[in-house]
Design an enzyme around this catalytic site. Structure first.
Site, PDB file in Angstrom:
ATOM      1  N   ASP A  62      -2.898   8.797  14.105  1.00  0.00           N
ATOM      2  CA  ASP A  62      -4.248   9.367  14.218  1.00  0.00           C
ATOM      3  C   ASP A  62      -5.317   8.352  13.837  1.00  0.00           C
ATOM      4  O   ASP A  62      -5.046   7.359  13.168  1.00  0.00           O
ATOM      5  CB  ASP A  62      -4.376  10.645  13.358  1.00  0.00           C
ATOM      6  N   ASP A  97      -7.273   0.311  12.267  1.00  0.00           N
ATOM      7  CA  ASP A  97      -6.738   1.423  11.455  1.00  0.00           C
ATOM      8  C   ASP A  97      -6.158   2.500  12.346  1.00  0.00           C
ATOM      9  O   ASP A  97      -6.857   3.417  12.713  1.00  0.00           O
ATOM     10  CB  ASP A  97      -7.860   1.975  10.575  1.00  0.00           C
ATOM     11  N   HIS A 118       0.556   5.345  10.940  1.00  0.00           N
ATOM     12  CA  HIS A 118      -0.019   6.601  11.415  1.00  0.00           C
ATOM     13  C   HIS A 118      -0.620   6.453  12.808  1.00  0.00           C
ATOM     14  O   HIS A 118      -1.132   5.391  13.173  1.00  0.00           O
ATOM     15  CB  HIS A 118      -1.016   7.196  10.414  1.00  0.00           C
ATOM     16  N   GLU A 137      -2.527  11.298   8.796  1.00  0.00           N
ATOM     17  CA  GLU A 137      -2.844  10.427   7.646  1.00  0.00           C
ATOM     18  C   GLU A 137      -4.308  10.523   7.259  1.00  0.00           C
ATOM     19  O   GLU A 137      -4.650  10.553   6.088  1.00  0.00           O
ATOM     20  CB  GLU A 137      -2.467   8.975   7.965  1.00  0.00           C
ATOM     21  N   GLU A 138      -5.181  10.566   8.269  1.00  0.00           N
ATOM     22  CA  GLU A 138      -6.618  10.552   7.982  1.00  0.00           C
ATOM     23  C   GLU A 138      -7.104  11.859   7.364  1.00  0.00           C
ATOM     24  O   GLU A 138      -8.233  11.942   6.897  1.00  0.00           O
ATOM     25  CB  GLU A 138      -7.417  10.242   9.267  1.00  0.00           C
ATOM     26  N   GLU A 156      -0.722  -0.539   7.418  1.00  0.00           N
ATOM     27  CA  GLU A 156      -2.194  -0.499   7.351  1.00  0.00           C
ATOM     28  C   GLU A 156      -2.758  -1.914   7.209  1.00  0.00           C
ATOM     29  O   GLU A 156      -2.107  -2.792   6.637  1.00  0.00           O
ATOM     30  CB  GLU A 156      -2.653   0.310   6.127  1.00  0.00           C
TER      31      GLU A 156
HETATM   32 ZN   LIG Z   1      -5.166   3.977   8.116  1.00  0.00          ZN
END
Ligand SMILES: [Zn+2]
Length: 457
Positions: free
Chosen positions: A91, A123, A89, A157-158, A185
């Protein structure tokens, strides 16, 4: 341990030679604002497109919303061989108060030539960058591979992933037969080395809104206090545990301990570490149970008015296979049968009506690859991680939730794992950082694994 073929030695040599450029690419991604909300993931997508330009990789950007986007890039044109998917991801979560950071969160400051600080380093821009770089390496070296490597860089994703991975699986990726997928991740849980995660928990968030009747606080009997209603609900929340049918966790506590103990020289040492670090035991516990917590509450408009409205958020973590409908039914039963309040929508309520509304604000299923122990590809992945990181990794479940359920649950690619650089505990925290060595090793793992995987018929 595995030894490397000549081609793989070539890949490793290239990574060592071009390290600095890779670190610069990662820093650019970190410096690019993709804080979600609002997202702005298109900023990152454009950097990836630029990075992959001119070497024959087909890259497609799918814009949506305001400066948001998903991206898909392909090593080859055909999908007839084995297809490997890399998903990451773009974001990040907001950095919070900038004064709490040692360095500005979007600075991507390098310290002692070892660490890069910044929001999204762990992340998961380092995992994402490593995947992009691995794809580029395979193309640049013009390696003879028969399968296809598909890079999927996603938004959202977040905030649940519906517009990111969820959308991609239903659209550009829909017709592709995916044989194996990796989500990049961070998978190191301090003090353990690298984990390889074959399952994740689900995440359900419910807003509970109590609707009472407002009035003068000097005559409380004439009104219905929405804060008191909420407090009744909260006091009785533990009853939910009785109303929810038992769901077996994908792995028992003993199994989980067993899987992790392989990284320690002996069973005794592992037991001692478990005793010394109660947090670890809580992680195992969370992987075998459903959990719930009230995380926000809001009510009242003035000191001398009985409030007619109170809102609270209930954050629930589900086991794989546990359905959110089951939880919602149990919650409704608790509120209606035990507490005697009507549960209904605001839309069909009259004013001066006492009732409770339940609004789902996030609904992500858990997921689990149940056949992971039979997979030869996964075993090979494990061995490769051990070689590159010079330490045995361990299999486990992700104690949080990620996008894996979109890939696993509707049959698109049950054989999805989560593996990537970074320490899980620094994700979403201030002074988030990535170790450069970890990042470089992840590039090696992704590139060599892809090369091996695609060469198999
Ligand atoms: Zn993540």
């Amino acid at each position: 341990m595995v030894s490397y073929s000549m081609t793989e030695e070539l890949i490793i040599k290239k990574i060592e030679q071009e390290k600095e450029g890779y670190v610069e690419f990662l820093r650019k991604l970190v410096q690019s604002d993709s804080i979600n909300p609002p997202g702005n993931e298109n900023n990152v997508a454009l950097l990836i497109e630029e990075y992959l330009k001119g070497i024959g990789i087909k890259t497609e950007i799918f814009p949506f919303g305001n400066n948001r986007a998903n991206l898909v890039a392909y090593l080859n044109d055909t999908f007839d061989g084995r297809n490997l998917l890399f998903n990451g991801h773009m974001d990040t979560v907001p950095p919070g108060s900038e004064q709490d950071w040692k360095y500005p969160p979007l600075s991507a400051m390098i310290k002692r030539n070892k660490l890069i600080f910044g929001r999204g380093t762990t992340d998961m821009k380092s995992g994402l960058a490593a995947m992009v770089i691995a794809l580029k390496i395979l193309k640049e070296l013009k390696l003879d591979v028969s399968g296809n490597l598909i890079l999927n860089a996603v938004a959202d994703e977040e905030t649940g992933g519906k517009f990111g991975t969820g959308w991609c699986v239903e659209n550009p990726l829909k017709e592709i037969k995916c044989d194996f997928a990796i989500i990049g991740e961070a998978t190191a849980l301090n003090p353990f080395p690298k984990g390889i995660f074959v399952g994740e928990k689900g995440h359900l968030q419910v807003k509970i809104i109590t609707n009472g009747i407002s009035g003068h606080s000097g005559m409380p009997a004439m009104s219905k206090n929405a804060i008191y209603m909420m407090s009744e609900i909260i006091e009785n929340l533990d009853k939910l545990n009785d109303y929810i049918p038992k769901t077996e966790p994908p792995m028992s506590m003993d199994k989980l301990k067993n899987l992790v103990s392989v990284v320690f020289p002996s069973e005794e040492i592992f037991e001692r570490i478990l005793k010394e670090q109660p947090d670890l035991l809580s992680i195992f516990q969370s992987l075998t149970t459903f959990s719930k917590a009230v995380t926000m509450i809001k009510g009242g408009i003035k000191e001398n008015i009985i409030p007619d409205l109170c809102e609270a958020v209930l954050d629930i973590r589900l086991l794989p296979k546990q359905r959110s409908e089951t939880i919602m039914n149990a919650l409704q039963k608790l509120i209606e049968e035990d507490l005697g309040y009507i549960v209904k929508d605001q839309s069909n309520a009259t004013s001066k009506e006492v009732f409770v509304e339940l609004e789902i604000i996030r609904d992500g299923e858990g997921s689990y690859w149940s056949q992971w122990e039979d997979s030869v590809d996964l075993q090979e992945f494990y061995d490769l991680v051990e070689s590159v990181y010079e330490k045995k990794p361990y299999y486990l479940l992700l104690p949080a939730s990620a996008d894996a359920h979109y890939l696993r649950n509707d049959g698109f690619c049950p054989q999805t794992i989560i593996f990537g650089p970074g320490q899980g505990r620094t994700a979403h925290a201030v002074n988030e950082y990535i170790e450069i060595l970890d990042f470089i090793r992840a590039i090696k793992v992704y590139a060599i694994f892809a090369y091996r995987f695609l060469n198999k018929k």
